[in-house]
Design a protein around this motif. Structure first.
Motif, PDB file in Angstrom:
ATOM      1  N   MET A   1       3.331 119.840 -80.907  1.00 63.09           N
ATOM      2  CA  MET A   1       4.552 120.053 -81.615  1.00 63.09           C
ATOM      3  C   MET A   1       4.292 121.310 -82.961  1.00 63.09           C
ATOM      4  O   MET A   1       5.482 122.715 -82.152  1.00 63.09           O
ATOM      5  N   ILE A   2       3.884 121.932 -83.528  1.00 62.28           N
ATOM      6  CA  ILE A   2       3.728 122.544 -84.533  1.00 62.28           C
ATOM      7  C   ILE A   2       2.958 123.690 -83.567  1.00 62.28           C
ATOM      8  O   ILE A   2       2.809 124.387 -83.860  1.00 62.28           O
ATOM      9  N   LEU A   3       1.785 123.395 -83.234  1.00 61.45           N
ATOM     10  CA  LEU A   3       1.321 123.782 -82.561  1.00 61.45           C
ATOM     11  C   LEU A   3       2.148 125.155 -81.301  1.00 61.45           C
ATOM     12  O   LEU A   3       2.070 125.875 -81.033  1.00 61.45           O
ATOM     13  N   GLU A   4       2.415 124.122 -80.989  1.00 61.97           N
ATOM     14  CA  GLU A   4       3.694 124.580 -79.307  1.00 61.97           C
ATOM     15  C   GLU A   4       4.589 125.882 -80.819  1.00 61.97           C
ATOM     16  O   GLU A   4       5.065 126.737 -79.312  1.00 61.97           O
ATOM     17  N   GLN A   5       5.111 125.313 -81.634  1.00 59.45           N
ATOM     18  CA  GLN A   5       5.793 126.656 -82.568  1.00 59.45           C
ATOM     19  C   GLN A   5       4.969 127.947 -82.232  1.00 59.45           C
ATOM     20  O   GLN A   5       5.420 128.840 -83.511  1.00 59.45           O
ATOM     21  N   GLN A   6       3.948 127.436 -82.975  1.00 58.80           N
ATOM     22  CA  GLN A   6       3.276 128.907 -83.855  1.00 58.80           C
ATOM     23  C   GLN A   6       2.460 129.624 -82.452  1.00 58.80           C
ATOM     24  O   GLN A   6       2.426 130.475 -82.447  1.00 58.80           O
ATOM     25  N   SER A   7       2.623 128.769 -81.176  1.00 60.23           N
ATOM     26  CA  SER A   7       2.663 129.589 -79.943  1.00 60.23           C
ATOM     27  C   SER A   7       3.388 130.572 -79.540  1.00 60.23           C
ATOM     28  O   SER A   7       3.185 131.519 -79.081  1.00 60.23           O
ATOM     29  N   LYS A   8       4.773 130.246 -79.566  1.00 51.56           N
ATOM     30  CA  LYS A   8       5.970 130.901 -79.201  1.00 51.56           C
ATOM     31  C   LYS A   8       6.096 131.978 -80.273  1.00 51.56           C
ATOM     32  O   LYS A   8       6.209 132.710 -79.985  1.00 51.56           O
ATOM     33  N   LYS A   9       5.453 131.824 -81.570  1.00 49.81           N
ATOM     34  CA  LYS A   9       5.482 133.186 -82.586  1.00 49.81           C
ATOM     35  C   LYS A   9       4.324 133.676 -82.271  1.00 49.81           C
ATOM     36  O   LYS A   9       4.822 135.471 -83.210  1.00 49.81           O
ATOM     37  N   PHE A  10       3.412 133.620 -82.669  1.00 51.30           N
ATOM     38  CA  PHE A  10       2.090 134.378 -82.598  1.00 51.30           C
ATOM     39  C   PHE A  10       1.169 133.836 -81.490  1.00 51.30           C
ATOM     40  O   PHE A  10       0.939 132.829 -80.622  1.00 51.30           O
ATOM     41  N   SER A  11       0.393 135.289 -81.229  1.00 49.50           N
ATOM     42  CA  SER A  11      -0.878 134.703 -80.461  1.00 49.50           C
ATOM     43  C   SER A  11      -1.766 134.226 -80.582  1.00 49.50           C
ATOM     44  O   SER A  11      -2.484 135.746 -82.103  1.00 49.50           O
ATOM     45  N   SER A  12      -2.568 133.485 -80.212  1.00 51.53           N
ATOM     46  CA  SER A  12      -3.239 133.266 -80.984  1.00 51.53           C
ATOM     47  C   SER A  12      -4.729 132.552 -79.551  1.00 51.53           C
ATOM     48  O   SER A  12      -3.957 131.658 -78.805  1.00 51.53           O
ATOM     49  N   PRO A  13      -5.859 132.802 -79.574  1.00 51.74           N
ATOM     50  CA  PRO A  13      -6.523 131.675 -78.887  1.00 51.74           C
ATOM     51  C   PRO A  13      -6.499 130.061 -78.781  1.00 51.74           C
ATOM     52  O   PRO A  13      -5.840 130.278 -80.407  1.00 51.74           O
ATOM     53  N   LYS A  14      -6.791 130.359 -77.897  1.00 48.39           N
ATOM     54  CA  LYS A  14      -6.968 128.281 -77.321  1.00 48.39           C
ATOM     55  C   LYS A  14      -8.518 127.622 -79.307  1.00 48.39           C
ATOM     56  O   LYS A  14      -7.936 126.883 -79.295  1.00 48.39           O
ATOM     57  N   ARG A  15      -8.615 128.710 -79.176  1.00 53.41           N
ATOM     58  CA  ARG A  15      -9.998 128.095 -80.202  1.00 53.41           C
ATOM     59  C   ARG A  15      -9.801 128.194 -81.593  1.00 53.41           C
ATOM     60  O   ARG A  15     -10.156 127.189 -82.667  1.00 53.41           O
ATOM     61  N   GLY A  16      -8.756 128.430 -81.698  1.00 52.16           N
ATOM     62  CA  GLY A  16      -8.430 128.996 -83.706  1.00 52.16           C
ATOM     63  C   GLY A  16      -6.773 127.340 -83.978  1.00 52.16           C
ATOM     64  O   GLY A  16      -6.444 127.766 -84.298  1.00 52.16           O
ATOM     65  N   GLU A  17      -6.882 127.000 -82.888  1.00 49.40           N
ATOM     66  CA  GLU A  17      -5.886 125.749 -83.252  1.00 49.40           C
ATOM     67  C   GLU A  17      -6.119 124.906 -83.594  1.00 49.40           C
ATOM     68  O   GLU A  17      -5.522 124.741 -85.028  1.00 49.40           O
ATOM     69  N   ALA A  18      -7.616 124.564 -84.067  1.00 47.85           N
ATOM     70  CA  ALA A  18      -8.023 123.539 -85.009  1.00 47.85           C
ATOM     71  C   ALA A  18      -8.315 124.579 -86.744  1.00 47.85           C
ATOM     72  O   ALA A  18      -7.527 123.647 -87.841  1.00 47.85           O
ATOM     73  N   TRP A  19      -8.271 125.197 -86.361  1.00 44.88           N
ATOM     74  CA  TRP A  19      -8.042 126.541 -87.815  1.00 44.88           C
ATOM     75  C   TRP A  19      -6.677 126.669 -88.581  1.00 44.88           C
ATOM     76  O   TRP A  19      -6.371 125.946 -89.165  1.00 44.88           O
ATOM     77  N   VAL A  20      -6.106 126.550 -87.236  1.00 42.66           N
ATOM     78  CA  VAL A  20      -4.668 126.800 -87.783  1.00 42.66           C
ATOM     79  C   VAL A  20      -3.997 125.218 -88.559  1.00 42.66           C
ATOM     80  O   VAL A  20      -3.099 125.343 -89.404  1.00 42.66           O
ATOM     81  N   LEU A  21      -4.281 123.453 -88.040  1.00 48.54           N
ATOM     82  CA  LEU A  21      -3.694 122.276 -87.630  1.00 48.54           C
ATOM     83  C   LEU A  21      -4.504 122.539 -89.287  1.00 48.54           C
ATOM     84  O   LEU A  21      -3.845 122.091 -90.488  1.00 48.54           O
ATOM     85  N   LYS A  22      -5.561 122.592 -90.266  1.00 51.04           N
ATOM     86  CA  LYS A  22      -6.244 122.922 -91.261  1.00 51.04           C
ATOM     87  C   LYS A  22      -5.349 123.751 -92.183  1.00 51.04           C
ATOM     88  O   LYS A  22      -4.949 123.033 -93.667  1.00 51.04           O
TER      89      LYS A  22
END
Length: 111
Positions: A1-22
């Motif tokens: 859910m949070i990652l979906e919201q983040q991906s709608k607003k920002f473009s970031s690579p898949k490998r950056g998801e762990a960093w975003v959650l942290k």
């Protein structure tokens, strides 16, 4: 859910998801810490704390049950399917631990 919201607003690579959650976890923890600090420094919290201290000082029978719940204590005291009475549970959770230890020491000296 949070990652979906983040991906709608920002473009970031898949490998950056762990960093975003942290990063979000750290920001959330910092926010909760600041909320708690601002509450405990407020006048309302200080009045509550003082009232609780005064009430605690008035108690004559300390509760010595620890962190164990009453339900757990009742299950442990259950003998042959018969639950202990409320009075028995009260006596179990309101012992004066110092006196019990004191009398045990006296009895051990007499032996």
């Amino acid at each position: 859910m949070i990652l979906e919201q983040q991906s709608k607003k920002f473009s970031s690579p898949k490998r950056g998801e762990a960093w975003v959650l942290k990063l979000l976890g750290k920001k959330w923890k910092d926010y909760k810490c600041s909320l708690k600090a601002s509450y405990w420094l407020s006048d309302k919290a200080k009045r509550c704390t003082q009232a609780n201290r005064n009430n605690r000082a008035k108690q004559t029978m300390p509760h010595t049950g620890g962190s164990k719940s009453i339900a757990t204590l009742m299950n442990e005291q259950d003998v042959n399917g018969i639950e202990p009475t409320r009075a028995e549970i009260f006596l179990l959770t309101h012992k004066n631990v110092w006196m019990v230890g004191h009398w045990m020491m006296i009895l051990s000296r007499q032996s």
